[in-house]
Design an enzyme around this catalytic site. Structure first.
Site, PDB file in Angstrom:
ATOM      1  CB  CYS A 241       2.290   9.358  31.810  1.00 30.58           C
ATOM      2  SG  CYS A 241       2.231   7.663  32.390  1.00 30.58           S
ATOM      3  N   PRO A 244      -2.092  16.636  31.850  1.00 27.82           N
ATOM      4  CG  PRO A 244      -2.240  18.716  32.901  1.00 27.82           C
ATOM      5  CD  PRO A 244      -1.684  17.329  33.074  1.00 27.82           C
ATOM      6  N   GLY A 245      -0.945  17.703  29.546  1.00 26.85           N
ATOM      7  CA  GLY A 245      -0.407  17.952  28.225  1.00 26.85           C
ATOM      8  C   GLY A 245       0.654  19.018  28.058  1.00 26.85           C
ATOM      9  CG  ASP A 262      -3.018  10.395  31.055  1.00 27.44           C
ATOM     10  OD1 ASP A 262      -1.955  10.990  31.363  1.00 27.44           O
ATOM     11  OD2 ASP A 262      -3.832   9.987  31.903  1.00 27.44           O
ATOM     12  CB  CYS A 357       7.662  16.741  38.989  1.00 34.81           C
ATOM     13  SG  CYS A 357       6.081  15.990  39.395  1.00 34.81           S
TER      14      CYS A 357
HETATM   15  C1  LIG Z   1       2.986  13.425  35.942  1.00 36.99           C
HETATM   16  S1  LIG Z   1       1.393  13.330  35.267  1.00 36.99           S
HETATM   17  C2  LIG Z   1       1.699  13.759  33.592  1.00 36.99           C
HETATM   18  C3  LIG Z   1       1.861  15.224  33.323  1.00 36.99           C
HETATM   19  C4  LIG Z   1       1.961  15.517  31.838  1.00 36.99           C
HETATM   20  N1  LIG Z   1       3.011  14.756  31.185  1.00 36.99           N
HETATM   21  C5  LIG Z   1       2.175  16.976  31.548  1.00 36.99           C
HETATM   22  O1  LIG Z   1       3.293  17.413  31.239  1.00 36.99           O
HETATM   23  O2  LIG Z   1       1.191  17.742  31.599  1.00 36.99           O
HETATM   24  C6  LIG Z   1       1.168  11.598  35.163  1.00 36.99           C
HETATM   25  C7  LIG Z   1       0.010  11.139  34.298  1.00 36.99           C
HETATM   26  O3  LIG Z   1       0.106   9.715  34.210  1.00 36.99           O
HETATM   27  C8  LIG Z   1      -1.195   9.196  34.028  1.00 36.99           C
HETATM   28  N2  LIG Z   1      -1.099   7.767  34.363  1.00 36.99           N
HETATM   29  C9  LIG Z   1      -0.813   7.208  35.567  1.00 36.99           C
HETATM   30  N3  LIG Z   1      -0.735   5.866  35.454  1.00 36.99           N
HETATM   31  C10 LIG Z   1      -0.967   5.569  34.153  1.00 36.99           C
HETATM   32  C11 LIG Z   1      -1.031   4.364  33.411  1.00 36.99           C
HETATM   33  N4  LIG Z   1      -0.824   3.176  34.004  1.00 36.99           N
HETATM   34  N5  LIG Z   1      -1.298   4.433  32.100  1.00 36.99           N
HETATM   35  C12 LIG Z   1      -1.541   5.620  31.499  1.00 36.99           C
HETATM   36  N6  LIG Z   1      -1.489   6.805  32.145  1.00 36.99           N
HETATM   37  C13 LIG Z   1      -1.212   6.780  33.455  1.00 36.99           C
HETATM   38  C14 LIG Z   1      -2.038  10.036  34.951  1.00 36.99           C
HETATM   39  O4  LIG Z   1      -3.392  10.013  34.526  1.00 36.99           O
HETATM   40  C15 LIG Z   1      -1.387  11.417  34.795  1.00 36.99           C
HETATM   41  O5  LIG Z   1      -2.074  12.172  33.839  1.00 36.99           O
END
Ligand SMILES: C[S@@+](CC[C@H](N)C(=O)[O-])C[C@H]1O[C@@H](n2cnc3c(N)ncnc32)[C@H](O)[C@@H]1O
Length: 409
Positions: A241, A244-245, A262, A357
């Site tokens: 997950c 955007p990184g 992701d 978060c």
């Molecule tokens: C909280 S955001 C991540 C923020 C990131 N870690 C950062 O610090 O910039 C959650 C992410 O989980 C991804 N996501 C949600 N369900 C997912 C799944 N089943 N498998 C892979 N990615 C998933 C979403 O696309 C999203 O980018």
């Protein structure tokens, strides 16, 4: 017949019309403010900034504004009624942006031309003649207030009420601590942690030194905590997950071999852009955590799970409108499944860091407690909860939860 408008008022009306469109999309369609604000480019830059400021200050104060409106009319105005929307925008401008009364009225009434003009004029007049709250008076939606009082107590809720009406500081993460310290010294910032700088005054980020060179990226101090939990000697680290990184960049900057997973291609495109801007390296994989099967286990896995994001209410006050009990419960159910999947990819003796978060215990503490109740092969090494009020005198932090679990060797 349309009444002629002085040019200044006409231009001001366009900014308010855009603010109304943003508020309407957020309240009626549940969009985020960022996505609701798409399309503002047609406005002059000054009007764009004004429209965003009005919509943002309105969303920060919605429950408070609604109480005022409901106290000034016997008419029941639905949540998404145009009259309520226009009154909210006008009151927020007066309370937070100190717009004079005549300008408020002149720019509000054209928005309800051919509609509830008399009602808006009457209610606005009543409210402007009375006493309005100060700019630093905040309120939370009732459901949030009840949930957080039960979970965290009144002190945290009072801190959240103060925080929601304050603009949060700008937190930057740096590739190296030396660069962070040099930047803090040059720009008058404060470093509150390794590789971190906080700037208290809002400035356009692209104008800050080092942006084009990719020396830093924007990341709230709270959201830097999970990557800090990854043991320094973990050679290969999976950021599940990842997009955007923000955390991928941190893990790579700390010197780990970093793999970023992701399922969202569009969000991964932003991750790629962030890597290329900062010159940091990570392998990128598009895929679903629930279907992923790595060839070999990792020394550490970070699962920054999708969540209600209620901890980010200072920057995105609209999250509190969307986070219903049902959404939080669905989110928690998914988080439990994601954590179980990620737990399979950690080598014996390795670490699994879980983060959200969110300010909901059902998405944080309860996920970890449920997981540990079922998994004797994992133990809790550390757990960190950030509540409203933490580091308040230094500008505060977003609400956050992170835990590090260790797999039996
Ligand atoms: C909280 S955001 C991540 C923020 C990131 N870690 C950062 O610090 O910039 C959650 C992410 O989980 C991804 N996501 C949600 N369900 C997912 C799944 N089943 N498998 C892979 N990615 C998933 C979403 O696309 C999203 O980018």
């Amino acid at each position: 017949m349309n009444r002629p408008q002085p040019r200044g008022t006409q231009a001001g009306v366009e900014a308010r019309r855009s603010a109304l469109r943003i508020l309407d999309r957020v309240v009626r369609s549940g969009q985020t403010m960022d996505s609701a604000a798409q399309g503002l480019q047609k406005l002059e830059p000054g009007d764009q900034a004004l429209a965003l400021a009005i919509a943002g200050e309105t969303l920060r104060r919605l429950p408070l504004l609604d109480r005022l409106i409901d106290g000034a009319t016997r008419q029941v105005l639905p949540d998404d009624a145009k009259a309520r929307m226009v009154l909210r925008l006008a009151l927020a401008q007066r309370i937070a942006l100190k717009v004079p009364d005549h300008a408020l009225v002149a720019t509000a009434l054209p928005l309800v031309e051919g509609g509830p003009r008399r009602l808006v004029h009457g209610v606005l007049g009543t409210l402007l003649r009375g006493t309005l709250p100060d700019a630093d008076e905040g309120a939370l939606p009732d459901a949030v207030e009840q949930r957080w009082t039960a979970a965290w107590g009144t002190e945290a809720v009072e801190a959240a009420r103060r925080a929601i009406v304050r603009r949060p500081p700008l937190d930057l993460s740096f590739r190296t601590h030396e660069e962070a310290l040099a930047f803090a010294e040059a720009e008058g910032g404060t470093s509150l942690a390794e590789r971190h700088v906080r700037l208290s005054d809002a400035r356009p980020v692209t104008g800050l030194p080092g942006f084009a060179e990719g020396r830093w990226w924007i990341q709230d101090l709270s959201s830097t905590l999970p990557a800090r939990m990854i043991p320094a000697d973990a050679a290969r680290v999976l950021d599940a997950c990842a997009a955007p990184g923000g955390k991928t960049l941190q893990i790579a900057a700390a010197g780990h071999r970093t793999i970023a997973l992701d399922r969202s291609e569009s969000r991964l495109a932003r991750l790629r852009a962030n890597l290329s801007r900062t010159g940091l390296e990570a392998e990128i994989m598009t895929g679903d955590v629930l279907g992923y099967a790595p060839a070999e286990p990792f020394d550490a896995v970070l699962l920054d799970a999708p969540c209600s994001a209620t901890g980010t209410f200072r920057r995105h006050p609209e999250v509190l409108l969307r986070a219903s009990g049902r959404i939080i419960a669905e989110s928690a159910e998914l988080q439990g499944r994601l954590l179980t999947a990620a737990a399979a990819w950690v080598r014996p003796g390795g670490s699994l860091v879980y983060a959200v978060c969110s300010l909901e215990p059902s998405e944080g503490e309860e996920i970890i407690a449920n997981f540990l109740a079922q998994r004797s092969d994992y133990t809790l090494a550390e757990q960190r909860r950030v509540l409203p009020g933490e580091a308040e005198d230094q500008g505060g932090m977003d609400g956050f939860f992170a835990a590090r679990l260790v797999k039996a060797a």
